[in-house]
Design a protein around this motif. Structure first.
Motif, mmCIF file in Angstrom:
data_model
loop_
_atom_site.group_PDB
_atom_site.id
_atom_site.type_symbol
_atom_site.label_atom_id
_atom_site.label_comp_id
_atom_site.label_asym_id
_atom_site.label_seq_id
_atom_site.Cartn_x
_atom_site.Cartn_y
_atom_site.Cartn_z
ATOM 1 N N TYR A 1 0.924 -1.264 0.016
ATOM 2 C CA TYR A 1 -0.066 0.107 0.171
ATOM 3 C C TYR A 1 0.863 1.328 0.149
ATOM 4 C CZ TYR A 1 0.975 -0.138 5.008
ATOM 5 O OH TYR A 1 1.294 -0.536 6.206
ATOM 6 N N GLU A 2 0.357 2.373 -0.381
ATOM 7 C CA GLU A 2 1.248 3.426 -0.539
ATOM 8 C C GLU A 2 0.742 4.527 0.650
ATOM 9 O OE1 GLU A 2 2.803 5.168 -3.501
ATOM 10 O OE2 GLU A 2 2.970 3.154 -4.245
ATOM 11 N N ASN B 198 5.799 10.051 -2.078
ATOM 12 C CA ASN B 198 4.777 8.720 -1.797
ATOM 13 C C ASN B 198 5.634 7.706 -1.808
ATOM 14 O OD1 ASN B 198 2.640 10.470 -2.003
ATOM 15 N ND2 ASN B 198 2.326 10.053 -4.270
ATOM 16 N N GLY C 199 -3.021 5.583 1.518
ATOM 17 C CA GLY C 199 -3.492 6.806 0.952
ATOM 18 C C GLY C 199 -3.115 7.646 2.105
#
Length: 150
Positions: free
Chosen positions: A39-40, A82, A124
């Motif tokens: 996941y980011e 990111n 996110g």
């Protein structure tokens, strides 16, 4: 077909197979062909010196992800970043993220300093507690000049 032609074809095939194997190894070890499982998360740094796309993200010295995007925020003049985190690695939502150095002559990497919260970041989310890169040159200049104002 003579034996020279057959030998040249075999040697050429071995060289070609070696080149392909080296290319696969190089792309895997540099993260070029990384699988995007995970996941980011995002973070904003004052200074991102020595960090770019592909830089390791580590937790307790173990690589848990890579930097996937770096851009300058024109409103805050900070480096928006990111990065991906491997699936199954949960980061407490009070964790800090800093730019660390591998040593005096080594490169920089992104280090996650875990907090103690029972809640975790989700895909996110943005890590608010950040510390940018410390310039070794400016530290040396302060040391040599005897500057103790801090």
């Amino acid at each position: 077909m003579s034996t020279y032609n057959l030998t040249e074809i075999l040697v050429g095939g071995v060289v070609l197979a070696g080149a392909v194997a080296f290319g696969v190894y190089a792309s895997q070890s540099t993260g070029f062909s990384q699988n995007r499982t995970g996941y980011e998360l995002g973070a904003s740094f004052r200074s991102l010196e020595g960090v770019g796309v592909g830089t390791d993200v580590r937790l307790a010295g173990v690589k848990i992800g890579t930097v996937t995007n770096v851009s300058l925020n024109p409103d805050t003049y900070r480096a928006d970043t990111n990065f991906s985190v491997a699936e199954g690695v949960l980061i407490p939502d009070d964790s800090a993220i800093i730019i660390s150095s591998e040593g005096l002559l080594g490169g920089n990497f992104v280090e996650v300093m875990p907090g103690g919260s029972p809640f975790y970041f989700e895909a996110g989310d943005e890590i608010e507690d950040t510390q940018g890169a410390v310039s070794l040159i400016s530290l040396l200049v302060k040391f040599v000049a005897g500057d103790d104002s801090e």
